[in-house]
Every structure is written in structure tokens, then in C-alpha cells.
Design an enzyme around this catalytic site. Structure first.
Site, PDB file in Angstrom:
ATOM      1  N   ILE A  13       0.824  -1.210   0.000  1.00 46.78           N
ATOM      2  CA  ILE A  13       0.000   0.000   0.000  1.00 46.78           C
ATOM      3  C   ILE A  13       0.862   1.265   0.000  1.00 46.78           C
ATOM      4  O   ILE A  13       0.461   2.291  -0.564  1.00 46.78           O
ATOM      5  CB  ILE A  13      -1.017  -0.013   1.175  1.00 46.78           C
ATOM      6  N   ARG A  36      12.928  -2.281   6.242  1.00 47.00           N
ATOM      7  CA  ARG A  36      14.006  -3.265   6.325  1.00 47.00           C
ATOM      8  C   ARG A  36      14.591  -3.505   4.938  1.00 47.00           C
ATOM      9  O   ARG A  36      15.750  -3.830   4.797  1.00 47.00           O
ATOM     10  CB  ARG A  36      13.458  -4.572   6.915  1.00 47.00           C
ATOM     11  N   LYS A  89      -5.376   1.868   7.956  1.00 49.88           N
ATOM     12  CA  LYS A  89      -6.428   1.066   8.572  1.00 49.88           C
ATOM     13  C   LYS A  89      -5.980  -0.387   8.622  1.00 49.88           C
ATOM     14  O   LYS A  89      -5.175  -0.793   7.786  1.00 49.88           O
ATOM     15  CB  LYS A  89      -7.757   1.198   7.823  1.00 49.88           C
TER      16      LYS A  89
HETATM   17  P1  NAP Z   1       2.556  -5.412   3.081  1.00 48.30           P
HETATM   18  O1  NAP Z   1       2.662  -5.337   1.583  1.00 48.30           O
HETATM   19  O2  NAP Z   1       2.789  -6.708   3.735  1.00 48.30           O
HETATM   20  O3  NAP Z   1       3.508  -4.284   3.656  1.00 48.30           O
HETATM   21  C1  NAP Z   1       3.648  -4.050   5.014  1.00 48.30           C
HETATM   22  C2  NAP Z   1       5.074  -3.595   5.266  1.00 48.30           C
HETATM   23  O4  NAP Z   1       5.231  -3.364   6.666  1.00 48.30           O
HETATM   24  C3  NAP Z   1       6.122  -4.625   4.903  1.00 48.30           C
HETATM   25  O5  NAP Z   1       6.507  -4.501   3.551  1.00 48.30           O
HETATM   26  C4  NAP Z   1       7.241  -4.280   5.824  1.00 48.30           C
HETATM   27  O6  NAP Z   1       7.949  -3.239   5.221  1.00 48.30           O
HETATM   28  C5  NAP Z   1       6.608  -3.641   7.033  1.00 48.30           C
HETATM   29  N1  NAP Z   1       6.645  -4.461   8.248  1.00 48.30           N
HETATM   30  C6  NAP Z   1       7.201  -4.122   9.424  1.00 48.30           C
HETATM   31  N2  NAP Z   1       7.009  -5.043  10.352  1.00 48.30           N
HETATM   32  C7  NAP Z   1       6.346  -6.033   9.759  1.00 48.30           C
HETATM   33  C8  NAP Z   1       5.877  -7.278  10.204  1.00 48.30           C
HETATM   34  N3  NAP Z   1       6.045  -7.679  11.470  1.00 48.30           N
HETATM   35  N4  NAP Z   1       5.228  -8.072   9.326  1.00 48.30           N
HETATM   36  C9  NAP Z   1       5.028  -7.682   8.043  1.00 48.30           C
HETATM   37  N5  NAP Z   1       5.447  -6.475   7.576  1.00 48.30           N
HETATM   38  C10 NAP Z   1       6.106  -5.668   8.422  1.00 48.30           C
HETATM   39  O7  NAP Z   1       1.099  -4.922   3.544  1.00 48.30           O
HETATM   40  P2  NAP Z   1       0.173  -3.822   2.882  1.00 48.30           P
HETATM   41  O8  NAP Z   1      -0.778  -4.458   1.928  1.00 48.30           O
HETATM   42  O9  NAP Z   1       0.972  -2.696   2.390  1.00 48.30           O
HETATM   43  O10 NAP Z   1      -0.710  -3.434   4.148  1.00 48.30           O
HETATM   44  C11 NAP Z   1      -0.206  -2.611   5.185  1.00 48.30           C
HETATM   45  C12 NAP Z   1      -1.399  -1.968   5.864  1.00 48.30           C
HETATM   46  O11 NAP Z   1      -2.124  -1.223   4.868  1.00 48.30           O
HETATM   47  C13 NAP Z   1      -2.383  -2.960   6.451  1.00 48.30           C
HETATM   48  O12 NAP Z   1      -2.891  -2.486   7.660  1.00 48.30           O
HETATM   49  C14 NAP Z   1      -3.498  -3.038   5.412  1.00 48.30           C
HETATM   50  O13 NAP Z   1      -4.754  -3.306   5.992  1.00 48.30           O
HETATM   51  C15 NAP Z   1      -3.479  -1.634   4.855  1.00 48.30           C
HETATM   52  N6  NAP Z   1      -3.999  -1.548   3.493  1.00 48.30           N
HETATM   53  C16 NAP Z   1      -3.670  -2.466   2.536  1.00 48.30           C
HETATM   54  C17 NAP Z   1      -4.241  -2.378   1.274  1.00 48.30           C
HETATM   55  C18 NAP Z   1      -3.946  -3.365   0.159  1.00 48.30           C
HETATM   56  O14 NAP Z   1      -4.644  -3.354  -0.867  1.00 48.30           O
HETATM   57  N7  NAP Z   1      -2.935  -4.219   0.264  1.00 48.30           N
HETATM   58  C19 NAP Z   1      -5.149  -1.357   0.980  1.00 48.30           C
HETATM   59  C20 NAP Z   1      -5.407  -0.408   1.952  1.00 48.30           C
HETATM   60  C21 NAP Z   1      -4.839  -0.522   3.206  1.00 48.30           C
HETATM   61  P3  NAP Z   1       9.527  -3.157   5.226  1.00 48.30           P
HETATM   62  O15 NAP Z   1      10.025  -4.395   4.573  1.00 48.30           O
HETATM   63  O16 NAP Z   1       9.694  -1.915   4.452  1.00 48.30           O
HETATM   64  O17 NAP Z   1       9.979  -3.028   6.644  1.00 48.30           O
END
Ligand code: NAP
Length: 310
Positions: A13, A36, A89
């Protein structure tokens, strides 16, 4: 003048929405990232938030795009260091930690903004205005999508605190709580857990006021994000996650502002709102969508389905 902001957690996101929204705004300057692995051209990367907070007193605002479970530690560190905080969120893994962040922000006279991006979808305000003053007879929400498409490889979402299908489902609940004139409460839920996972892959919710919802991550076709509201004076259908609206089957033409119809417009609006909140050091944290999710885990019936693997 643009304000420095740091983005924490460079995942899906952050890359899809936060980076372009910040870079497209004259109110903000992406001054640093905390990640990271991930990098964003032009922004210095720090490996952890404590290092960034210590090194960069010139950054007054931090936007957290982490999953909910690690978010509280980062948010409280930022607030304790005197920074304003914007939360993706859902705003946390538990209701109590969200409440603590609100209290901490008020204590230090800082902003914490618990965002609900779906509320910024183009048709949500118009839907709320149309429903106002009408008698709502029935509401049905359908939120079906392919988890492999929208959360590819994100194991955290199936771990405790990840919420499973209630992570996208909370987007529907954020719209619902915004457009319904009367509060509703959960009466029952059925949560379908894959036998090898900790969070549900599908859920049916039943609320007071004849409001029902079905969330499912096993959709293999096109995603369906709809809310159907029947009233004493006609019916309203929101489609595309609140992006389009139909009254008695006829599409409502929405004013073509810069955000209308554009998914990234949701995030541009969130960052514009964050700038307003920071200017007056206000806290904005509406926990109603998360209360419904917590209630689903409190009173939901657990059903076990086959294993899920990516
Ligand atoms: P994601 O792709 O898994 O990214 C989350 C990032 O958080 C990871 O890339 C990592 O970044 C960091 N991180 C730090 N501690 C972590 C841990 N313990 N486990 C996993 N990641 C960790 O997730 P995302 O889809 O971007 O979602 C993040 C948030 O945005 C969630 O709350 C989700 O509900 C919300 N969201 C997501 C979407 C969607 O379509 N995916 C839409 C709207 C909102 P680093 O490697 O840079 O440290």
C-alpha cells in the site's frame, strides 16, 4: 511550504498509494522512509523507526503503513518523540492500544489520524447525503476478492492480529458506519478459518437493523465490493468499493473533482486531511468499524474450512 514526512513500512500500500499521494501533494515532502528492505528514490532509508526519530528532528510527521500488529510500538515511539502520526487502517491490533494512542496524542498535543481510506471513495459522501432522513429497511454488503491478488504472500494477514478477511471487510464497515444514520450492532457472525491459519478467510455478519454482510477472500473472478441499501424511498447501490452509486438502478453522476472515480484520490484526500489535522493538532480516531470487527471475534461462530496456501 511543504512539511517533511516519513513513511514507515514500504510494502504494497505504501508503494501503490502513499508514495504517489505524498509526491503529488504540495503540502508534503517525503523526507525519509523506514524499511528493512524497500527504498523510495529521493528519500533516505532508515532500518528502524527509533534510528529515524533520533536522526531526523526535522521530520514532524510519520505515516505508518505497517500491518496492525507491529503498528502500536512504532506509533507510540513516534508520539513519545513528539511527532504527529497517521495510521493506515485498521488503526491497531486491539481496541485498547488504539485508545492508548489517542490518549498519548492528546497528552502531548499531537495529531493522531486513524484513516479509513474507503470513506474517501468518490460516492460515499453522496450516499450518506441521499440516505439521510430516509427510513433504512435493509442493508446487504458483499465484499468478495481474491486474497492472492490483493494481499500476495502477506502471511501476517493470517496471523493473530492480522484480521484475515475482516481486513478488507473493515473497509466496508468503515463505509457502513459513515453512511447509516443510526448505529447498528453485531448480533451474530460465522467465521470460516482455514484449518492451517489463525484468521478467517470468509465471514458472514448479521447486525441489528436488518443489516447483513458477507466477506469472502476465495473469489477467483473480478472483485465485488458492493453495499445495497433499501429505504422507504427507494434503493441505493454502492459499487466498486464506494466509487460508484446507483439510485433505483440509475447511476448518479458525481461531481468530477480531482478525486472522483480515482482510487488514488482516496489517499490524496487522506493526506489533505492529515495536513488540516496537524495544523490544529487534532486527534481523529473513529473506532466504530473496528468495534464491529472485534465483536465478530467475540461472538462469531468458528467454522473450519480446508487449508489455505499461496
Ligand atoms: P505489506 O505489503 O505486507 O507491507 C507491510 C510492510 O510493513 C512490509 O513490507 C514491511 O515493510 C513492514 N513491516 C514491518 N514489520 C512487519 C511485520 N512484522 N510483518 C510484516 N510487515 C512488516 O502490507 P500492505 O498491503 O501494504 O498493508 C499494510 C497496511 O495497509 C495494512 O494495515 C493493510 O490493511 C493496509 N492496506 C492495505 C491495502 C492493500 O490493498 N494491500 C489497501 C489499503 C490498506 P519493510 O520491509 O519496508 O519493513
Amino acid at each position: 511550504m511543504a512539511m517533511n514526512i516519513a513513511l514507515v513500512g514500504i510494502g504494497k500500500i505504501a508503494v501503490d498509494q502513499h508514495v504517489p499521494s505524498i509526491q503529488g501533494s504540495s503540502s508534503w515532502r517525503l523526507a525519509a522512509t523506514v524499511s528493512r528492505r524497500g527504498t523510495v528514490a529521493g528519500a533516505k532509508r532508515y532500518p528502524d523507526i527509533e534510528t529515524m526519530l533520533a536522526a531526523r528532528p526535522d521530520i514532524p510527521v510519520v505515516s505508518l503503513c505497517l500491518p496492525p500488529a507491529p503498528r502500536f510500538a512504532a506509533a507510540s515511539a513516534a508520539l513519545e518523540a513528539g511527532r504527529h502520526v497517521m495510521l493506515e487502517k485498521p488503526p491497531g491490533a486491539t481496541l485498547a492500544e488504539c485508545g492508548s494512542l489517542g490518549s498519548l496524542a492528546r497528552k502531548h498535543e499531537l495529531t493522531v489520524f486513524a484513516t479509513w481510506h474507503s470513506r474517501e471513495a468518490a460516492a460515499v459522501g453522496a450516499a450518506r447525503d441521499w440516505i439521510e432522513g430516509k427510513c433504512v429497511r435493509r442493508v446487504h454488503v458483499v465484499w468478495r476478492e481474491d486474497v492472492r491478488k490483493w494481499h500476495p504472500g502477506q502471511d501476517w494477514i493470517f496471523e493473530p492480529g492480522g484480521m484475515g478477511v475482516l481486513d478488507p471487510g473493515i473497509n466496508a464497515l468503515s463505509i457502513l458506519t459513515e453512511i447509516l444514520p443510526q448505529p447498528v450492532h453485531l448480533r451474530g457472525a460465522r467465521l470460516r478459518f482455514p484449518e492451517n491459519r489463525q484468521t478467517p478467510i470468509a465471514a458472514d455478519l448479521e447486525f441489528s437493523g436488518n443489516v447483513t454482510a458477507e466477506f469472502d477472500w476465495r473469489e477467483r473472478g473480478r472483485e465485488v465490493w458492493t453495499i445495497n441499501v433499501e429505504t422507504d424511498a427507494g434503493s441505493l447501490l454502492l459499487t466498486e468499493g464506494g466509487g460508484r452509486m446507483f439510485v433505483d438502478g440509475v447511476e448518479t453522476q458525481l461531481s468530477s473533482g480531482p478525486s472522483a472515480g480515482s482510487p488514488s484520490g482516496e489517499y490524496s484526500r487522506l493526506y489533505a486531511r492529515m495536513a488540516e489535522l496537524v495544523a490544529v493538532r487534532a486527534v481523529e480516531m473513529d473506532l466504530r468499524p473496528m468495534i464491529h470487527v472485534a465483536d465478530a471475534f467475540l461472538i462469531g461462530r468458528r467454522l473450519t474450512v480446508g487449508p489455505f496456501d499461496w
